[in-house]
Design a protein around this motif. Structure first.
Motif: not given
Length: 230
Positions: A36, A40-41, A43-44, A109-110, A112, A213, A216-218
């Motif tokens: 996850a 997320d990483t 995706a950003a 993963p936070q 953006t 977040i 998020s998925r995470f």
């Protein structure tokens, strides 16, 4: 401005990733949380203006969702034994793109798209320290300067400080066989300090980042195992 957004990543295989989360997580749960974080990483990274996402990957990907995300990026294998060597080699491998490099990991993963775009603005070098004493982001106008990382001890409370010292000194191991572009005589290379973030190493880190977040998925992956982590 176009730049290479280099993501150092490890395939989320149980028992081989995020082992410091075990216990309280099982190896399978830790791998789900790691997957996850990676998704997320990525995706950003894919949404960051001007970025050319490149993933330096260790391990074989077995998850379909991760394979689908990686299909949208340039993927190169990690090379080297120590983490410092793998970092330096990954930067050397992307030097062929002839553009500045912003390198991150899969432990924040936070991040953006807006943050990553702003972090890519630097003159020579940029470094984002982590709350645990390490670092989460490295920006280099010339990726070959990452050769100085070969001598920096990793995963220590002073890794960030030692990395900053190495970047300013521009020194490399004499027997590394890698040439590092020297700084101009009498000039200390400028290092832009990026925002300090918390990366995910421990379960306390994971909960702190997930709180930042929540959608998020995470955060969703961590919430699914929250009963055993509180």
């Amino acid at each position: 401005m176009r730049f290479c957004l280099l993501v150092m990543a490890k395939s989320p295989v149980p028992g081989h990733v995020k082992t410091r989360l075990c216990p309280p997580l099982s190896p399978e749960e830790a791998a789900d949380v790691a997957a996850a974080a990676l998704l997320d990483t990525l995706a950003a990274a894919l949404e960051t203006p001007g970025a050319v996402p490149v993933v330096a990957l260790a391990g074989v990907v077995r998850r379909e969702d991760v394979r689908d995300a990686l299909a949208e990026c340039v993927v190169i294998p990690q090379r080297g034994v120590s983490f410092g060597d793998r970092l330096a080699n990954a930067h050397a491998d992307v030097a062929r793109f002839r553009m500045p490099v912003l390198q991150i990991g899969m432990d924040t993963p936070q991040v953006t798209p807006e943050l990553l775009e702003s972090c890519a603005e630097f003159e020579e070098t940029a470094l984002g320290l982590a709350l645990d004493g390490g670092w989460w982001a490295l920006g280099l106008r010339d990726p070959l300067r990452a050769a100085v990382l070969r001598d920096v001890p990793m995963s220590r409370a002073d890794t960030g400080a030692l990395t900053l010292e190495a970047l300013r000194g521009g020194r490399s191991r004499a027997d590394s066989g890698t040439r590092v572009p020297p700084a101009r005589a009498g000039v200390v290379p400028a290092v832009r300090m990026l925002p300090t973030l918390s990366d995910v190493d421990t379960i306390a880190d994971a909960h702190a980042v997930a709180a930042q977040i929540p959608h998020s998925r995470f955060a969703a992956a961590l919430a699914s195992v929250a009963a055993v982590t509180r």
